[in-house]
Scaffold this motif. Structure first.
Motif, PDB file in Angstrom:
ATOM      1  N   LEU A  98       0.825  -1.204   0.000  1.00 22.09           N
ATOM      2  CA  LEU A  98       0.000   0.000   0.000  1.00 22.09           C
ATOM      3  C   LEU A  98       0.861   1.256   0.000  1.00 22.09           C
ATOM      4  CD1 LEU A  98      -2.774  -1.042   2.570  1.00 22.09           C
ATOM      5  CD2 LEU A  98      -2.943  -1.001   0.078  1.00 22.09           C
ATOM      6  N   MET A  99       1.930   1.251   0.792  1.00 18.13           N
ATOM      7  CA  MET A  99       2.836   2.393   0.794  1.00 18.13           C
ATOM      8  C   MET A  99       3.545   2.514  -0.563  1.00 18.13           C
ATOM      9  SD  MET A  99       2.550   3.718   3.853  1.00 18.13           S
ATOM     10  CE  MET A  99       4.012   4.672   4.214  1.00 18.13           C
ATOM     11  N   GLY A 100       3.851   1.372  -1.167  1.00 18.69           N
ATOM     12  CA  GLY A 100       4.465   1.404  -2.496  1.00 18.69           C
ATOM     13  C   GLY A 100       3.534   1.992  -3.538  1.00 18.69           C
ATOM     14  N   TYR A 101       2.233   1.677  -3.442  1.00 13.50           N
ATOM     15  CA  TYR A 101       1.269   2.248  -4.388  1.00 13.50           C
ATOM     16  C   TYR A 101       1.213   3.772  -4.248  1.00 13.50           C
ATOM     17  CZ  TYR A 101      -0.452  -2.585  -4.682  1.00 13.50           C
ATOM     18  OH  TYR A 101      -0.552  -3.942  -4.841  1.00 13.50           O
ATOM     19  N   GLU A 102       1.358   4.261  -3.027  1.00 17.58           N
ATOM     20  CA  GLU A 102       1.350   5.714  -2.815  1.00 17.58           C
ATOM     21  C   GLU A 102       2.516   6.369  -3.556  1.00 17.58           C
ATOM     22  OE1 GLU A 102       2.347   9.534  -0.921  1.00 17.58           O
ATOM     23  OE2 GLU A 102       3.509   7.696  -0.668  1.00 17.58           O
ATOM     24  N   VAL A 103       3.691   5.742  -3.480  1.00 21.90           N
ATOM     25  CA  VAL A 103       4.858   6.298  -4.173  1.00 21.90           C
ATOM     26  C   VAL A 103       4.680   6.211  -5.679  1.00 21.90           C
ATOM     27  CG1 VAL A 103       7.335   6.030  -4.552  1.00 21.90           C
ATOM     28  CG2 VAL A 103       6.397   5.796  -2.235  1.00 21.90           C
ATOM     29  N   LEU A 104       4.231   5.057  -6.166  1.00 23.96           N
ATOM     30  CA  LEU A 104       4.133   4.837  -7.609  1.00 23.96           C
ATOM     31  C   LEU A 104       3.077   5.710  -8.269  1.00 23.96           C
ATOM     32  CD1 LEU A 104       4.453   0.938  -7.731  1.00 23.96           C
ATOM     33  CD2 LEU A 104       6.121   2.611  -8.558  1.00 23.96           C
ATOM     34  N   THR A 105       2.026   6.037  -7.550  1.00 19.49           N
ATOM     35  CA  THR A 105       0.941   6.826  -8.142  1.00 19.49           C
ATOM     36  C   THR A 105       1.062   8.294  -7.746  1.00 19.49           C
ATOM     37  OG1 THR A 105      -0.506   6.235  -6.272  1.00 19.49           O
ATOM     38  CG2 THR A 105      -0.631   4.866  -8.247  1.00 19.49           C
ATOM     39  N   ALA A 106       0.886   8.575  -6.460  1.00 18.08           N
ATOM     40  CA  ALA A 106       0.776   9.961  -6.013  1.00 18.08           C
ATOM     41  C   ALA A 106       2.100  10.713  -6.074  1.00 18.08           C
ATOM     42  CB  ALA A 106       0.219   9.996  -4.580  1.00 18.08           C
ATOM     43  N   PHE A 107       3.134  10.159  -5.464  1.00 15.76           N
ATOM     44  CA  PHE A 107       4.384  10.909  -5.369  1.00 15.76           C
ATOM     45  C   PHE A 107       4.998  11.140  -6.745  1.00 15.76           C
ATOM     46  CE2 PHE A 107       8.971  11.359  -4.633  1.00 15.76           C
ATOM     47  CZ  PHE A 107       8.945  12.465  -3.798  1.00 15.76           C
ATOM     48  N   PHE A 108       4.979  10.120  -7.604  1.00 17.20           N
ATOM     49  CA  PHE A 108       5.521  10.299  -8.944  1.00 17.20           C
ATOM     50  C   PHE A 108       4.719  11.341  -9.717  1.00 17.20           C
ATOM     51  CE2 PHE A 108       7.907   6.007  -9.594  1.00 17.20           C
ATOM     52  CZ  PHE A 108       8.758   6.362  -8.560  1.00 17.20           C
ATOM     53  N   MET A 109       3.388  11.361  -9.515  1.00 16.13           N
ATOM     54  CA  MET A 109       2.558  12.341 -10.205  1.00 16.13           C
ATOM     55  C   MET A 109       2.900  13.758  -9.731  1.00 16.13           C
ATOM     56  SD  MET A 109      -1.609  12.731 -10.295  1.00 16.13           S
ATOM     57  CE  MET A 109      -1.813  10.958 -10.509  1.00 16.13           C
ATOM     58  N   GLU A 110       2.995  13.925  -8.419  1.00 11.84           N
ATOM     59  CA  GLU A 110       3.330  15.245  -7.889  1.00 11.84           C
ATOM     60  C   GLU A 110       4.721  15.689  -8.334  1.00 11.84           C
ATOM     61  OE1 GLU A 110       1.448  15.949  -3.615  1.00 11.84           O
ATOM     62  OE2 GLU A 110       2.385  13.977  -3.754  1.00 11.84           O
ATOM     63  N   ALA A 111       5.697  14.814  -8.131  1.00 10.89           N
ATOM     64  CA  ALA A 111       7.074  15.178  -8.461  1.00 10.89           C
ATOM     65  C   ALA A 111       7.252  15.409  -9.961  1.00 10.89           C
ATOM     66  CB  ALA A 111       8.029  14.089  -7.973  1.00 10.89           C
ATOM     67  N   GLY A 112       6.541  14.627 -10.761  1.00 13.64           N
ATOM     68  CA  GLY A 112       6.696  14.738 -12.203  1.00 13.64           C
ATOM     69  C   GLY A 112       6.193  16.045 -12.771  1.00 13.64           C
ATOM     70  N   PHE A 113       5.137  16.597 -12.188  1.00 14.97           N
ATOM     71  CA  PHE A 113       4.532  17.811 -12.742  1.00 14.97           C
ATOM     72  C   PHE A 113       4.785  19.047 -11.894  1.00 14.97           C
ATOM     73  CE2 PHE A 113       2.205  14.368 -14.736  1.00 14.97           C
ATOM     74  CZ  PHE A 113       2.128  14.795 -16.047  1.00 14.97           C
ATOM     75  N   LEU A 114       5.450  18.871 -10.745  1.00 14.15           N
ATOM     76  CA  LEU A 114       5.704  20.010  -9.866  1.00 14.15           C
ATOM     77  C   LEU A 114       6.589  21.057 -10.552  1.00 14.15           C
ATOM     78  CD1 LEU A 114       5.351  21.216  -7.026  1.00 14.15           C
ATOM     79  CD2 LEU A 114       7.429  20.001  -6.343  1.00 14.15           C
ATOM     80  N   GLY A 115       7.615  20.593 -11.272  1.00 13.05           N
ATOM     81  CA  GLY A 115       8.504  21.535 -11.941  1.00 13.05           C
ATOM     82  C   GLY A 115       7.772  22.387 -12.960  1.00 13.05           C
TER      83      GLY A 115
END
Length: 468
Positions: A98-115
């Motif tokens: 479940l924690m891995g899903y958070e990284v793979l979906t949410a964190f990558f989405m945020e980090a990818g488009f934050l710039g």
């Protein structure tokens, strides 16, 4: 120094301390992410540059809060291995993915488009930039979803089996994810993040109004914050009531601790407004209550029957004062938010919203109220789950690592020093940013021109013109 202290208590204090810092920043990230998307959407729809100036003002705050949230979250994740290896071993097959899903979906989405969101204005098409802002906001919400899936499963576990070595093994991922308390916790937490952000934004607006800075940007941020307080606080109270009913169905001992009820069965239970629950004497001392109101709220019946703490063994009781008072602080702050929203509605009707210094001072005082309510609610929820990490199945004492008290005490002391230094500096810097009014931007600045022409770095863009 820490000889003789229970290592489990020190491990819990360390996690609580780091969590109390961490929870503030994701809450702001969730609220500000959506707020920024609304501001940019209004700018695209209306063409009013005041919305874009507000976007540029608050996106810098978002960047700082997001960064501090990431750093504090990484520290917390390490504690699962260092201080809570028993929990990691037993619950890892469920919690780890479940924690891995958070990284793979949410964190990558945020980090990818934050710039793109931070530095793409004038460099990418407007709609592309708006899409990036929407995806960052969505990433914050998806992150909240997965984290609350983990927490909710720990509160109301289902969809698992226990293997021969005592580990919780997934049997039905849909049942694990959509466990009974998830909808209520998710709605309650996301709304709390929105309200906490609204009161921070409102306090900043109130500060500038009191400083006689009543430009369109300040009026917009203050007005939007007060609309949020007016419209969303009643929704949060209704969601909180549903969450309480769900907790009564699945964690009745927690409700008994929140209410300060001890007798095995109470018909027409009172609602204690104040008091001090005494576990040794098995009574709530100095109680001031309203007859029958506890039953009415929790069962929706005037003479409804509730279970008290004596229905469970005393070793299964949580730490009562923390649960009892954490709940009252959360509810009390919520009622003050509701009163603030109603007062703002009256002042708006009287056309005095921006010319009421006493009310603006009140909103300034209420600025941290939403964040304080989140911490109080978290204390109520997590301490109320004790003495279990996985409710009713895995005790906290069996979840801790075999680490000696001096080692835990030393690391706790180091955390206190480092956190107050690092995050204290970050929070101080946020206050410095709040003290600056949303400056009128030129057309070139709104297109991002001067940043390119002057060679301003991304870090300088976050700090503001003239800052290193």
């Amino acid at each position: 120094m820490f000889e003789g202290v229970d290592p489990v208590v020190l491990a819990r204090v360390q996690f609580a301390f780091t969590m109390a810092f961490h929870i503030l920043f994701p809450a702001l990230s969730i609220g500000l992410g959506s707020y920024l998307a609304v501001l940019e959407g209004l700018w695209l729809l209306t063409g009013r540059e005041a919305y874009m100036r507000l976007f540029r003002y608050w996106v810098r705050v978002f960047a700082i809060a997001f960064g501090m949230g990431v750093v504090s979250g990484i520290v917390m994740s390490y504690q699962f291995g260092t201080n809570w290896s028993g929990f990691s071993d037993k619950a890892g097959p469920v919690v780890g993915p479940l924690m891995g899903y958070e990284v793979l979906t949410a964190f990558f989405m945020e980090a990818g488009f934050l710039g793109i969101m931070l530095f793409g204005i004038g460099r990418v098409p407007k709609l592309v930039h708006f899409l990036a802002t929407l995806l960052v906001a969505a990433g914050a919400l998806v992150s909240a979803f997965w984290i609350l899936v983990v927490n909710s499963w720990m509160q109301t576990p289902q969809g698992y089996s226990v293997n021969e070595v005592g580990q919780f093994v997934p049997e039905d991922w849909l049942a694990i994810i959509f466990n009974p308390s998830l909808p209520y916790r998710l709605a309650h937490m996301v709304i709390a993040a929105y309200l906490a952000t609204a009161f921070v934004v409102g306090a900043v607006g109130a500060f500038h109004l009191l400083r006689k800075r009543a430009g369109p940007e300040v009026r917009i941020m203050f007005s939007m914050a007060m609309w949020m307080a007016t419209l969303v606080t009643p929704v949060q109270i209704a969601v909180g009531d549903l969450h309480g009913l769900n907790t009564l169905a699945h964690q009745p001992a927690k409700i008994a601790a929140m209410e300060g009820h001890f007798e095995p069965e109470l018909s027409g239970a009172p609602l204690y407004l104040f008091g001090w629950p005494d576990a040794e004497a098995e009574t709530t001392r100095y109680a001031v209550g309203v007859p029958n109101l506890g039953s009415l709220i929790l069962t929706h019946e005037w003479d409804g029957t509730l279970k008290g703490l004596k229905s469970w063994p005393k070793e299964d009781w949580p730490n009562l004062p923390y649960v009892f008072w954490g709940f009252r602080i959360m509810v009390g702050l919520g009622l003050l938010m509701l009163a603030t929203g109603i007062a703002s509605l009256y002042l708006r009707w009287q056309h005095k919203l921006y010319a009421a210094p006493l009310f603006q001072r009140w909103v300034l005082v209420m600025g941290p109220s939403g964040l304080a309510a989140i911490i109080a609610g978290w204390v109520t929820t997590e301490v109320g789950r004790q003495p279990y990490t996985v409710y009713g199945l895995l005790r906290t004492a069996d979840s801790a690592s075999p680490v000696a008290a001096p080692a835990l005490g030393g690391s706790l002391a180091a955390f206190v020093v480092v956190y107050f230094a690092v995050f204290g500096a970050g929070i101080w810097y946020l206050f410095r940013m709040f003290g600056r009014p949303p400056e009128a931007a030129t057309e070139d600045e709104l297109r991002g021109g001067p940043e390119r022409a002057a060679g301003i770095t991304p870090i300088q863009a976050v700090h503001g013109p003239g800052q290193g």
